[in-house]
Design an enzyme around this catalytic site. Structure first.
Site, mmCIF file in Angstrom:
data_model
loop_
_atom_site.group_PDB
_atom_site.id
_atom_site.type_symbol
_atom_site.label_atom_id
_atom_site.label_comp_id
_atom_site.label_asym_id
_atom_site.label_seq_id
_atom_site.Cartn_x
_atom_site.Cartn_y
_atom_site.Cartn_z
ATOM 1 N N HIS A 90 0.846 -1.176 0.193
ATOM 2 C CA HIS A 90 -0.166 0.109 -0.284
ATOM 3 C C HIS A 90 0.619 1.298 0.269
ATOM 4 O O HIS A 90 2.088 1.172 0.537
ATOM 5 C CB HIS A 90 -0.854 0.167 1.321
ATOM 6 C CG HIS A 90 -1.710 0.957 1.106
ATOM 7 N ND1 HIS A 90 -1.763 2.392 1.794
ATOM 8 C CD2 HIS A 90 -3.137 0.630 0.785
ATOM 9 C CE1 HIS A 90 -3.094 3.068 1.154
ATOM 10 N NE2 HIS A 90 -3.565 1.941 0.956
ATOM 11 N N GLU A 138 -4.096 2.269 -7.598
ATOM 12 C CA GLU A 138 -4.614 4.018 -6.823
ATOM 13 C C GLU A 138 -3.422 5.193 -6.803
ATOM 14 O O GLU A 138 -1.805 5.106 -6.217
ATOM 15 C CB GLU A 138 -4.551 3.740 -4.713
ATOM 16 C CG GLU A 138 -4.874 2.544 -4.516
ATOM 17 C CD GLU A 138 -5.429 2.604 -2.589
ATOM 18 O OE1 GLU A 138 -6.761 2.497 -2.332
ATOM 19 O OE2 GLU A 138 -4.911 2.458 -2.143
HETATM 20 O O1 LIG Z 1 -6.947 1.398 1.216
HETATM 21 C C1 LIG Z 1 -7.206 2.098 0.990
HETATM 22 C C2 LIG Z 1 -7.184 3.290 -0.292
HETATM 23 O O2 LIG Z 1 -6.029 4.072 0.155
HETATM 24 C C3 LIG Z 1 -7.941 4.320 -0.717
HETATM 25 O O3 LIG Z 1 -8.245 5.657 0.689
HETATM 26 P P1 LIG Z 1 -9.582 6.168 0.222
HETATM 27 O O4 LIG Z 1 -10.521 5.890 -0.120
HETATM 28 O O5 LIG Z 1 -9.518 6.741 1.949
HETATM 29 O O6 LIG Z 1 -8.846 7.060 -0.559
#
Ligand SMILES: O=C[C@H](O)COP(=O)(O)O
Length: 216
Positions: A90, A138
């Site tokens: 991540h 992401e």
């Molecule tokens: O693991 C989740 C991601 O980092 C997305 O985070 P978020 O939904 O707060 O933008």
């Protein structure tokens, strides 16, 4: 195809320890749990034993197994708890590529599902070749924000889906908050979404999750 929704509890105060347990108890009331996955803090993974009907996943794993490895989170120990998968790499917990390779290889031997996070298309290309269970794309600059990846970078979802085709399933995340975000991501070729703040930081997390699922 039903979207797979991975909810990352991160280390938010309202989603760790007894608060994590309360959230899971709430989420348990949702009838269709088939495609819901709850990525809880390492200290809360034992909750899989209390909620055997939920898919509880980790947020990070290490490459080692059992042994003299202080501070480790082994896939073996998670499997022994009944936890069948985990996020890896991540943006908030990056891992060296040689370690990623060894974890993904071992995960396949153990039957453990790795959701391998990537920050750009080059990483999607490089890591999808390892064929982890999922690639989660992401854009780091959109994580935790109000603009979703499907609004700001829709073209990139299609490109990532093309890269992953035939190798692995694609999840997309960052700023996801609505059913439209989920539907757009699916229409562009994703298998589902990875979401944190849109649910966990909402005043009513369960309502937000149900609304994200629509009538499914
Ligand atoms: O693991 C989740 C991601 O980092 C997305 O985070 P978020 O939904 O707060 O933008």
């Amino acid at each position: 195809m039903e979207p797979e929704i991975f909810i990352n509890f991160k280390h938010y105060n309202n989603a760790v320890g007894t608060n994590s347990e309360k959230l899971l108890a709430d989420f348990k009331s949702i009838k269709n749990q088939d495609s819901l996955y709850y990525c809880v803090a390492e200290t809360d993974l034992y909750l899989q034993k209390s909620f055997p009907e939920l898919h509880i996943y980790g947020q990070h794993v290490d490459s080692n197994g059992y042994g003299a490895f202080t501070g480790s989170v082994s896939m073996e120990s998670l499997l022994d708890l009944g936890v069948k998968g985990s996020l890896l790499n991540h943006s908030e917990k990056r891992v060296d590529s040689s370690i990623i390779e060894s974890i993904v290889k071992k995960s396949k031997e153990l039957g453990f599902k790795i959701i391998l996070c990537v920050e750009n298309l080059d990483e999607a290309e490089k890591y999808s070749k390892l064929e982890p269970a999922y690639i989660a794309y992401e854009p780091p600059e959109l994580i935790g924000g109000d603009i979703s990846v499907s609004t700001a970078r829709p073209e990139i979802i299609g490109q990532a889906a093309e890269i992953c085709k035939g190798r692995t399933k694609l999840l997309v995340g960052a700023g996801v908050k609505t059913k439209e975000d989920v539907d757009t991501s699916m229409a562009l070729g994703a298998a589902g979404v990875l979401i944190a703040s849109g649910i966990i930081k909402n005043a009513k997390p369960i309502n937000r999750l149900v609304s994200l699922m629509g009538n499914r």
